[in-house]
Design a protein around this motif. Structure first.
Motif, PDB file in Angstrom:
ATOM      1  N   HIS A 258       0.838  -1.192   0.000  1.00 51.19           N
ATOM      2  CA  HIS A 258       0.000   0.000   0.000  1.00 51.19           C
ATOM      3  C   HIS A 258       0.879   1.249   0.000  1.00 51.19           C
ATOM      4  O   HIS A 258       1.997   1.230   0.498  1.00 51.19           O
ATOM      5  N   LEU A 259       0.329   2.328  -0.541  1.00 50.90           N
ATOM      6  CA  LEU A 259       0.947   3.641  -0.443  1.00 50.90           C
ATOM      7  C   LEU A 259       0.376   4.298   0.800  1.00 50.90           C
ATOM      8  O   LEU A 259      -0.812   4.610   0.863  1.00 50.90           O
ATOM      9  N   LYS A 260       1.211   4.468   1.826  1.00 47.40           N
ATOM     10  CA  LYS A 260       0.770   5.038   3.100  1.00 47.40           C
ATOM     11  C   LYS A 260       0.696   6.557   2.962  1.00 47.40           C
ATOM     12  O   LYS A 260       1.690   7.202   2.665  1.00 47.40           O
ATOM     13  N   VAL A 261      -0.499   7.118   3.168  1.00 47.05           N
ATOM     14  CA  VAL A 261      -0.688   8.557   3.040  1.00 47.05           C
ATOM     15  C   VAL A 261      -0.740   9.197   4.425  1.00 47.05           C
ATOM     16  O   VAL A 261       0.032  10.092   4.734  1.00 47.05           O
ATOM     17  N   THR A 262      -1.673   8.732   5.255  1.00 44.53           N
ATOM     18  CA  THR A 262      -1.768   9.193   6.637  1.00 44.53           C
ATOM     19  C   THR A 262      -1.966   7.959   7.504  1.00 44.53           C
ATOM     20  O   THR A 262      -1.960   6.837   7.000  1.00 44.53           O
ATOM     21  N   GLY A 263      -2.196   8.162   8.790  1.00 42.97           N
ATOM     22  CA  GLY A 263      -2.439   7.037   9.687  1.00 42.97           C
ATOM     23  C   GLY A 263      -3.694   6.265   9.313  1.00 42.97           C
ATOM     24  O   GLY A 263      -3.782   5.065   9.516  1.00 42.97           O
ATOM     25  N   ARG A 264      -4.693   6.966   8.764  1.00 39.67           N
ATOM     26  CA  ARG A 264      -5.963   6.313   8.441  1.00 39.67           C
ATOM     27  C   ARG A 264      -6.135   6.014   6.954  1.00 39.67           C
ATOM     28  O   ARG A 264      -6.959   5.199   6.585  1.00 39.67           O
TER      29      ARG A 264
ATOM     30  N   ASP B  62       9.006   9.412  -6.683  1.00 42.88           N
ATOM     31  CA  ASP B  62       8.635  10.825  -6.787  1.00 42.88           C
ATOM     32  C   ASP B  62       7.142  10.971  -7.078  1.00 42.88           C
ATOM     33  O   ASP B  62       6.448  11.769  -6.448  1.00 42.88           O
ATOM     34  N   ALA B  63       6.626  10.177  -8.015  1.00 41.61           N
ATOM     35  CA  ALA B  63       5.204  10.243  -8.369  1.00 41.61           C
ATOM     36  C   ALA B  63       4.337   9.865  -7.172  1.00 41.61           C
ATOM     37  O   ALA B  63       3.325  10.517  -6.890  1.00 41.61           O
ATOM     38  N   ARG B  64       4.741   8.830  -6.452  1.00 42.76           N
ATOM     39  CA  ARG B  64       3.974   8.386  -5.282  1.00 42.76           C
ATOM     40  C   ARG B  64       4.000   9.432  -4.171  1.00 42.76           C
ATOM     41  O   ARG B  64       2.988   9.685  -3.527  1.00 42.76           O
ATOM     42  N   GLU B  65       5.164  10.029  -3.952  1.00 41.37           N
ATOM     43  CA  GLU B  65       5.272  11.073  -2.920  1.00 41.37           C
ATOM     44  C   GLU B  65       4.395  12.268  -3.266  1.00 41.37           C
ATOM     45  O   GLU B  65       3.750  12.848  -2.398  1.00 41.37           O
ATOM     46  N   ARG B  66       4.374  12.634  -4.547  1.00 44.16           N
ATOM     47  CA  ARG B  66       3.557  13.775  -4.965  1.00 44.16           C
ATOM     48  C   ARG B  66       2.070  13.477  -4.792  1.00 44.16           C
ATOM     49  O   ARG B  66       1.299  14.342  -4.343  1.00 44.16           O
ATOM     50  N   LEU B  67       1.656  12.250  -5.110  1.00 46.85           N
ATOM     51  CA  LEU B  67       0.255  11.860  -4.910  1.00 46.85           C
ATOM     52  C   LEU B  67      -0.088  11.900  -3.427  1.00 46.85           C
ATOM     53  O   LEU B  67      -1.120  12.456  -3.033  1.00 46.85           O
ATOM     54  N   ALA B  68       0.778  11.338  -2.589  1.00 44.54           N
ATOM     55  CA  ALA B  68       0.535  11.315  -1.145  1.00 44.54           C
ATOM     56  C   ALA B  68       0.445  12.739  -0.593  1.00 44.54           C
ATOM     57  O   ALA B  68      -0.417  13.035   0.241  1.00 44.54           O
ATOM     58  N   ALA B  69       1.294  13.642  -1.075  1.00 40.03           N
ATOM     59  CA  ALA B  69       1.274  15.028  -0.606  1.00 40.03           C
ATOM     60  C   ALA B  69      -0.042  15.712  -0.978  1.00 40.03           C
ATOM     61  O   ALA B  69      -0.618  16.446  -0.170  1.00 40.03           O
TER      62      ALA B  69
END
Length: 141
Positions: free
Chosen positions: A3-9, A89-96
């Motif tokens: 999974h791509l972890k974005v926040t705790g939830r 980089d793409a994943r970090e930008r999506l998460a941000a």
């Protein structure tokens, strides 16, 4: 399944991210013409079951014209020479972007000007008027 972890939830399963690799422009020498290192990542914002409804609405409002007609977000990552760094980089930008949408906007509380500020404003207006009147030609009697 990762999974791509974005926040705790909020985390997004790998299956919701569609990645394709394309040839990048820019640095890389001869290698840039042979290897597809740029990443084009698609994420279906409108239909993702991983996003809470209020986050989805805020995200769609924030992205506006960056969304396709189907409600998909397309992120192009071509900053780095390696495919793996561009994926990260793409994943970090999506998460941000999603993290930014999780924050509720603080409602504006309307305020009234203080008595002192009203008085200062009126005094400044009077002073300015006096200066302008002094510039005028004297009235003939």
């Amino acid at each position: 399944m990762s999974h791509l972890k974005v926040t705790g939830r909020i985390s997004i399963p790998e299956t919701e991210l569609e990645e394709s690799f394309i040839q990048a422009s820019g640095p890389g020498g001869q290698n840039v013409n042979k290897v597809a290192t740029a990443v084009q990542m698609r994420f279906d914002v409108a239909h993702s079951p991983s996003l809470p409804e209020e986050v989805r609405e805020r995200l769609m409002a924030q992205l506006g014209p960056r969304l396709t007609n189907n409600g998909e977000l397309v992120i192009d990552a071509r900053r780095f020479r390696s495919r793996e760094r561009n994926r990260e980089d793409a994943r970090e930008r999506l998460a941000a972007l999603i993290r930014k949408a999780t924050q509720r906007p603080v409602p504006r509380r309307p305020t009234k000007p203080t008595k002192a500020s009203k008085r200062r404003r009126l005094e400044a207006k009077k002073a300015r008027g006096t200066i302008k009147r002094a510039r005028a030609k004297p009235a003939e009697d």
